[in-house]
Design an enzyme around this catalytic site. Structure first.
Site, PDB file in Angstrom:
ATOM      1  N   THR A 199       0.855  -1.177   0.000  1.00 59.96           N
ATOM      2  CA  THR A 199       0.000   0.000   0.000  1.00 59.96           C
ATOM      3  C   THR A 199       0.895   1.233   0.000  1.00 59.96           C
ATOM      4  O   THR A 199       1.917   1.273   0.695  1.00 59.96           O
ATOM      5  CB  THR A 199      -0.971   0.031   1.199  1.00 59.96           C
ATOM      6  OG1 THR A 199      -1.731   1.240   1.156  1.00 59.96           O
ATOM      7  CG2 THR A 199      -0.266  -0.076   2.519  1.00 59.96           C
ATOM      8  N   GLU A 200       0.528   2.226  -0.822  1.00 57.25           N
ATOM      9  CA  GLU A 200       1.448   3.328  -1.095  1.00 57.25           C
ATOM     10  C   GLU A 200       1.723   4.220   0.100  1.00 57.25           C
ATOM     11  O   GLU A 200       2.674   5.010   0.087  1.00 57.25           O
ATOM     12  CB  GLU A 200       0.933   4.165  -2.264  1.00 57.25           C
ATOM     13  CG  GLU A 200      -0.368   4.887  -2.011  1.00 57.25           C
ATOM     14  CD  GLU A 200      -0.997   5.340  -3.321  1.00 57.25           C
ATOM     15  OE1 GLU A 200      -1.126   6.552  -3.505  1.00 57.25           O
ATOM     16  OE2 GLU A 200      -1.359   4.481  -4.136  1.00 57.25           O
ATOM     17  N   ASN A 201       0.902   4.123   1.159  1.00 59.01           N
ATOM     18  CA  ASN A 201       1.199   4.926   2.337  1.00 59.01           C
ATOM     19  C   ASN A 201       2.263   4.283   3.229  1.00 59.01           C
ATOM     20  O   ASN A 201       2.583   4.814   4.290  1.00 59.01           O
ATOM     21  CB  ASN A 201      -0.069   5.243   3.138  1.00 59.01           C
ATOM     22  CG  ASN A 201      -0.900   4.023   3.458  1.00 59.01           C
ATOM     23  OD1 ASN A 201      -1.027   3.109   2.654  1.00 59.01           O
ATOM     24  ND2 ASN A 201      -1.489   3.994   4.642  1.00 59.01           N
ATOM     25  N   SER A 226       8.115   4.071  -0.008  1.00 62.79           N
ATOM     26  CA  SER A 226       7.023   3.377  -0.666  1.00 62.79           C
ATOM     27  C   SER A 226       6.943   3.773  -2.142  1.00 62.79           C
ATOM     28  O   SER A 226       6.749   2.931  -3.025  1.00 62.79           O
ATOM     29  CB  SER A 226       5.698   3.695   0.036  1.00 62.79           C
ATOM     30  OG  SER A 226       4.649   2.936  -0.519  1.00 62.79           O
TER      31      SER A 226
END
Length: 227
Positions: free
Chosen positions: A58-60, A100
């Site tokens: 997940t990009e966070n 990320s």
């Protein structure tokens, strides 16, 4: 081969969101590192099997994201990029937002699954802005995912609320990525996109001929081998 001669219908009815998520999860190759975008793609995490050994990103800032959290599983500090509470898989790791994005931009993701407003016949993606005057444009990490992932899958309904096809000859909305989409999962069919045009792997609740009446680009049946 004509449309009428080709039978690729695998369901009597269109697929619901969970059935579609289950199908996408089944098609992800074992051992893949996968980003699941905001919206429908989030559901895919609920259907990944342990034996697939898939690592969701997940990009966070998380690797090893598990299914959506419910009940006592909910930790308000543990969310995906869409702010939905999620669980963690064994060995999950956390890192800075910049790290990320380095994973995304550096070609380290095998697949990303994104939603879309439009996908063109050659795989162009438009998923961040419709041009509506009251819309808040926010491309987020979608452009990094579309460019950096080795394969881009799209998961969406085939038609808009007005009944227009989201698969189009050329996107009329601002692009997220050019020629990046390889596969489109919809409630009515699975499409393969690329330089050779749009091929249909399977249909749900309609024949290929009926599907062609909905989609304004030429459709052909994808070969059965190598799906």
């Amino acid at each position: 081969m004509s449309l009428v001669e080709t039978s690729i219908q695998t369901s009597e009815t269109p697929l619901g969101r969970d059935d579609l998520a289950r199908l996408v999860a089944r098609d992800i190759a074992p051992g893949s590192f996968v980003n699941l975008g905001i919206g429908q793609p989030t559901l895919v995490s609920n259907y990944l099997l342990p034996e697939q050994n898939i690592t969701p990103h997940t990009e966070n800032g998380m690797l090893g994201m598990g299914p959506v959290a419910t009940g006592d599983q909910i930790d308000e500090d543990l969310i995906n990029a869409g702010k939905i509470p999620v669980t963690e898989l064994p060995g999950a790791s956390y890192f800075h937002h910049a790290d990320s994005f380095a994973i995304m931009r550096g070609g380290h993701l095998d697949i990303c699954v994104l939603g879309a407003f439009q996908v063109s016949a050659t795989g162009d993606l438009a998923n961040w802005h419709t041009g509506a005057p009251d819309a808040i444009p926010a491309v987020g990490g979608a452009m990094d995912l579309a460019t950096g992932a080795k394969d881009v899958f799209v998961m969406m309904t085939l038609l808009t609320r007005e009944g227009a096809s989201k698969i189009v000859e050329a996107c009329t909305y601002p692009l997220t990525g050019v020629g990046c989409v390889t596969r489109v999962y919809t409630d009515k069919a699975v499409f393969l996109t690329g330089p050779d045009g749009v091929r249909v792997r399977e249909t749900f609740g309609c024949t290929l001929e009926e599907l062609q009446e909905l989609v304004p680009v030429p459709l052909t049946a994808a070969p059965a081998v190598g799906q």
